[in-house]
Design an enzyme around this catalytic site. Structure first.
Site, PDB file in Angstrom:
ATOM      1  CG  LEU A   1      -1.977  -1.055   1.368  1.00  0.00           C
ATOM      2  CD1 LEU A   1      -2.761  -0.857   2.653  1.00  0.00           C
ATOM      3  CD2 LEU A   1      -2.917  -1.045   0.170  1.00  0.00           C
ATOM      4  CD  GLU A   2       4.460   2.841  -1.689  1.00  0.00           C
ATOM      5  OE1 GLU A   2       4.464   3.876  -0.982  1.00  0.00           O
ATOM      6  OE2 GLU A   2       5.377   2.002  -1.658  1.00  0.00           O
ATOM      7  CG  LEU A   3      -1.925   3.993   1.943  1.00  0.00           C
ATOM      8  CD1 LEU A   3      -2.483   3.594   3.294  1.00  0.00           C
ATOM      9  CD2 LEU A   3      -2.938   3.724   0.836  1.00  0.00           C
TER      10      LEU A   3
END
Length: 470
Positions: A219-221
């Site tokens: 996850l790249e948030l």
């Protein structure tokens, strides 16, 4: 044909392509580095041969100037491809060792192996860069991919789908366009790996879907990346870096300095330098399309306009909702309970907050979710070390913004609320493959003390020879 039938047929088609991608893992020698490098070369050819079309699509979606679009979208991808091609052979070599122990003489070989079929869900703010950079890593690691680009960058998504269809076999790479329902349908398929870049809200949905099927995921948030400027290092060059990083892509950058905290002794000077720098970059009328980009969609415009009301506009503030334009803006005198101080802005507003005591500021920042980056401009070694040790983030960048995240030599990713997992360069190979250990025992006989039945004194022998047992 009913909508339900059409959707079901579409899912079946995706499933068939996905299974072909999975079966390709056994039909193709994916450990053949030459094949992977050919795929990377195809990526490069696709980008170089279609630069004008890609730049036009990025302008249509986000109003990006050709120079900004090339540097932040195309050049980054070309750099990553060149780096991966140069280093991949070395990275992929098996790590071999021999082990001599009391009960065994063995050898091991550890090597990266691809997962299989990878789903990449990408956002609208860098619709080319953030769709293809993880795909480059995934394919370099030997996988096949589906890419689901954002529907909020329709011109880029449509062009990307056409180009990928022309340059790649579906067994290697597929682009699927559509709205959020398409992404939801794709998540129902049995992926081997999922890579998501986007908001925390949607990331949570994707994470739950992956967890239900035990699918590994990155996850790249986003996050509120604080930028701290102390009294030891305020110069025009420092302000130039901050203003560039904040208003790049009209502020729609997950690693942009979100809020600047300036020591009170240089606060007024910072504001004046920042206003002067905005004028130097974009002119007195940045609404001109060659000077400043646009907000991607109307919902985001509405959100950002709401933020403008939460403080005093020191500079900028002009809004043209019809053209999705918001002027680069400096915001001051913001009440402590304002949402803009806790929510990621993702637009061209820069809150500038004075501080007097660094320890007090750190306590405040530690109450916020972990950001992707912390930016510090200081020459005070003691303060720098204090901030490094106290603030948790995906990256700590001293005296520069943004650039740490575009290097193929450096892993990029978040921590906590800003995501997990890393990619770029070697980190992409680590992320998109698993390590398999091949073990071979070369000892032709057994040491009987290793096996039952045990004698009364065996425990003492095992204690004595423990370090040589395994």
């Amino acid at each position: 044909m009913s909508d339900t039938t059409r959707v079901n047929n579409q899912k079946i088609n995706w499933f068939i392509i996905q299974q072909r991608q999975k079966s390709r893992m056994t039909e193709t020698n994916l450990s053949d580095i030459r094949y992977r490098k050919q795929q990377l070369a195809t990526f490069k050819l696709m980008l170089e041969n279609n630069q004008d079309e890609l730049l036009n699509a990025l302008y249509e979606d986000l109003g990006k100037s050709p120079e900004e679009a090339y540097v932040s979208e195309i050049a980054v991808l070309l750099q990553e491809i060149d780096f991966m091609k140069r280093e991949l052979t070395k990275w992929q070599r098996p790590k071999r060792k021999r082990h001599v122990r009391l009960s065994s003489f063995s050898k091991t070989s550890i090597q990266h192996h691809p997962y299989g079929s990878v789903l990449i869900i990408s956002p609208w703010n860098y619709p080319l860069h953030l769709a293809l950079l993880p795909a480059i890593g995934a394919i370099a690691a030997g996988n096949s991919c589906f890419i689901k680009p954002s529907e909020y960058a329709p011109a880029t998504a449509k062009l990307l789908a056409q180009l990928v269809e022309n340059y790649f076999s579906p067994d290697s790479l597929v682009v699927v366009t559509g709205d959020a329902s398409v992404a939801s349908d794709l998540l129902e398929l049995p992926w081997d790996f999922i890579f998501f870049t986007g908001s925390k809200k949607v990331g949570s949905i994707v994470y739950e879907a992956a967890a239900a099927k035990q699918i590994p995921i990155v996850l790249e948030l986003g996050g509120k990346n604080p930028c701290i400027v102390d009294e030891t290092n305020l110069t025009p060059a420092v302000v130039q870096r901050i203003i560039w990083g904040k208003f790049l892509n009209a502020g729609q950058t997950c690693i942009a300095p979100d809020t600047v905290y300036v020591h009170e002794s240089v606060y007024d000077k910072f504001l004046q330098l920042a206003a002067d720098q905005i004028k130097a970059f974009y002119g007195s009328q940045p609404i001109h399309p060659s000077r400043f980009g646009r907000i991607a969609h109307d919902k985001q415009v509405e959100k950002i306009v709401g933020y403008l009301k939460q403080g005093k506009i020191y500079y900028g503030g002009h809004v043209d909702t019809t053209n999705r334009f918001i002027e680069p803006t400096l915001l001051t005198d913001i009440p402590a309970d304002s949402p803009i101080l806790r929510e990621e802005i993702f637009g061209p507003i820069l809150p500038v907050i004075p501080y007097s005591d660094l320890a007090t500021l750190v306590r405040q920042l530690k109450s916020f979710p972990d950001p992707l980056a912390v930016y510090v401009f200081s020459k005070d070694k003691k303060s720098i070390q204090f901030l490094k040790s106290e603030l948790r983030s995906g990256a700590f960048s001293l005296n520069q913004v943004i650039l740490h995240a575009v290097s193929s030599h450096s892993p990029f990713g978040g921590v906590g609320a800003s995501g997990f997992g890393r990619y770029h360069g070697m980190a992409s190979l680590d992320t998109f493959s698993y390590l398999r250990m091949d073990y071979e025992n070369l000892l032709p006989f057994n040491i009987q003390k290793q096996y039952p039945p045990y004698q009364s004194n065996d425990i003492n022998l095992l204690r004595k020879w423990r370090r040589w047992l395994f």
